[in-house]
Design a protein around this motif. Structure first.
Motif, PDB file in Angstrom:
ATOM      1  N   LYS A 110      84.195  60.075  34.481  1.00 38.19           N
ATOM      2  CA  LYS A 110      83.683  61.278  34.298  1.00 38.19           C
ATOM      3  C   LYS A 110      83.674  62.171  35.553  1.00 38.19           C
ATOM      4  N   VAL A 111      83.647  63.298  35.488  1.00 33.64           N
ATOM      5  CA  VAL A 111      83.590  64.189  36.735  1.00 33.64           C
ATOM      6  C   VAL A 111      82.431  64.921  36.397  1.00 33.64           C
ATOM      7  N   VAL A 112      81.244  64.961  37.095  1.00 38.28           N
ATOM      8  CA  VAL A 112      80.096  65.749  36.855  1.00 38.28           C
ATOM      9  C   VAL A 112      79.779  66.621  37.836  1.00 38.28           C
ATOM     10  N   LEU A 113      79.764  67.898  37.580  1.00 39.32           N
ATOM     11  CA  LEU A 113      79.431  68.876  38.489  1.00 39.32           C
ATOM     12  C   LEU A 113      77.856  69.279  38.436  1.00 39.32           C
ATOM     13  N   ILE A 114      76.947  69.220  39.486  1.00 44.20           N
ATOM     14  CA  ILE A 114      75.741  69.598  39.443  1.00 44.20           C
ATOM     15  C   ILE A 114      75.258  70.530  40.467  1.00 44.20           C
ATOM     16  N   THR A 115      74.636  71.541  39.820  1.00 43.51           N
ATOM     17  CA  THR A 115      74.019  72.803  40.972  1.00 43.51           C
ATOM     18  C   THR A 115      72.767  72.404  41.260  1.00 43.51           C
ATOM     19  N   GLY A 116      72.177  72.647  42.448  1.00 48.89           N
ATOM     20  CA  GLY A 116      70.931  72.476  43.083  1.00 48.89           C
ATOM     21  C   GLY A 116      70.989  70.909  43.359  1.00 48.89           C
ATOM     22  N   ALA A 117      72.014  70.341  43.717  1.00 56.32           N
ATOM     23  CA  ALA A 117      72.281  68.954  43.783  1.00 56.32           C
ATOM     24  C   ALA A 117      71.339  68.338  45.120  1.00 56.32           C
ATOM     25  N   GLY A 118      70.977  69.230  45.770  1.00 52.88           N
ATOM     26  CA  GLY A 118      70.544  68.980  47.199  1.00 52.88           C
ATOM     27  C   GLY A 118      69.067  68.502  47.075  1.00 52.88           C
ATOM     28  N   VAL A 160      81.418  67.194  32.804  1.00 59.66           N
ATOM     29  CA  VAL A 160      80.132  67.477  32.501  1.00 59.66           C
ATOM     30  C   VAL A 160      79.430  68.752  33.471  1.00 59.66           C
ATOM     31  N   LEU A 161      78.970  69.589  33.057  1.00 56.08           N
ATOM     32  CA  LEU A 161      78.555  70.683  33.955  1.00 56.08           C
ATOM     33  C   LEU A 161      77.068  70.808  33.795  1.00 56.08           C
ATOM     34  N   PHE A 162      76.226  70.684  34.827  1.00 54.17           N
ATOM     35  CA  PHE A 162      74.784  70.518  34.722  1.00 54.17           C
ATOM     36  C   PHE A 162      74.411  71.750  35.675  1.00 54.17           C
ATOM     37  N   ASN A 163      74.050  72.764  35.130  1.00 53.40           N
ATOM     38  CA  ASN A 163      73.728  74.024  35.489  1.00 53.40           C
ATOM     39  C   ASN A 163      72.252  73.875  35.662  1.00 53.40           C
ATOM     40  N   ASN A 164      71.734  73.507  36.777  1.00 48.95           N
ATOM     41  CA  ASN A 164      70.402  73.246  37.288  1.00 48.95           C
ATOM     42  C   ASN A 164      69.546  74.072  38.488  1.00 48.95           C
TER      43      ASN A 164
END
Ligand code: NAD
Length: 257
Positions: free
Chosen positions: A6-14, A85-89
């Motif tokens: 799966k390709v998972v994009l995570i914002t605020g990943a830092g 997967v889109l994780f708007n975090n």
């Protein structure tokens, strides 16, 4: 592995929840798009994923800017061919966020731009990519404060997270038949930098802990494991929820001594 290929994009990943989620998703076989305003922390997370033999790219992006959000989704598709997967975090909690009388308009606007508009923009550009992939899972980070009022006010933050819940519900309904699930994650108080910078004395921490039945702060890692669940095939009939992971705080009226 629960997220194999799966390709998972995570914002605020830092940092915090986003960083832990990147590490956990990668361990479950996902390829990670680690997005953050801060390029160097995004790269650090991507390096950590690589160190544990995972795959990740780092993308610099301000989620309150449409062009940046379009770019982060393009990066996912260009590098990995799809988005699942889109994780708007990504989110902020402004030090000058207060009650209605004392919160300045610029603090309100900045908080709304990142915490609420940022989620909208992530979905605006992410949903077409999920549709191209045949479906997927969106997880939007809200908070327990979207469900409970507090006497220590952060009005803009609370309102922005309430907006995330409403937006999430509606998107779940709109895309229910597109094989796209949309859930809001409501973490309780966590032992991350975001909260600990406010609760900077033992007395302040204890005042907050009084309200948590489990008697401790949550860990970013515990939230990350919930995100893996919501992202994976383990949660295929779960959509439109306000998924609470809070040590019982929203269940409590009075907590034990
Ligand atoms: P954190 O501050 O550790 O991480 C947030 C990350 O978002 C940082 O890396 C920061 O650089 C990034 N970011 C900030 N503005 C950005 C922007 N405009 N564009 C892209 N990235 C940006 O915080 P955290 O505790 O990991 O919080 C993550 C999410 O969880 C937030 O939405 C927060 O509101 C929510 N949350 C946190 C708690 C808590 O107790 N820590 C509780 C409930 C909800």
């Amino acid at each position: 592995m629960r997220l194999a290929d799966k390709v998972v994009l995570i914002t605020g990943a830092g940092s915090g929840i986003g960083r832990q989620t990147a590490l956990h998703c990668a361990r479950e076989g996902a390829r990670i798009v680690a997005v953050d305003l801060n390029q160097s922390t995004a790269e650090k997370t991507a390096d950590e994923v690589a160190e544990q033999n995972g795959q990740a790219i780092a993308v610099q992006c301000d989620v309150s800017r449409a062009a940046d959000c379009e770019h982060m989704v393009q990066q996912a598709e260009e590098n990995y061919g799809r988005l699942d997967v889109l994780f708007n975090n990504a989110g902020i909690s402004h030090i000058d966020d207060d009650d209605a009388i004392n919160t300045e308009e610029d603090v309100w606007d900045l908080t709304m731009d990142i915490n609420l508009k940022g989620v909208f923009l992530g979905c605006k550009y992410g949903i077409p990519a999920l549709l191209r992939a045949g479906g997927g899972s969106i997880i939007n980070t809200a908070s327990f404060v979207a469900l409970l009022g507090a006497a220590t006010p952060q009005l803009a933050y609370t309102a922005s997270k309430g907006g995330v819940l409403a937006l999430t519900r509606e998107l779940a309904v709109i895309h229910g038949r597109d094989n796209i699930r949309v859930n809001a994650l409501c973490p309780g108080p966590l032992r991350t930098e975001m909260l600990m910078k406010y609760l900077d004395t033992e007395e302040k921490r204890q005042r907050r802990l009084v309200h948590i039945p489990m008697g401790r702060f949550g860990e970013a890692e515990e939230i990350a494991r919930s995100v893996v669940f919501l992202a994976s095939e383990d949660s295929t009939f779960i959509t439109g929820t306000s998924f609470v992971v809070d040590g019982g705080i929203t269940a409590a009226y009075v907590t034990p001594e």
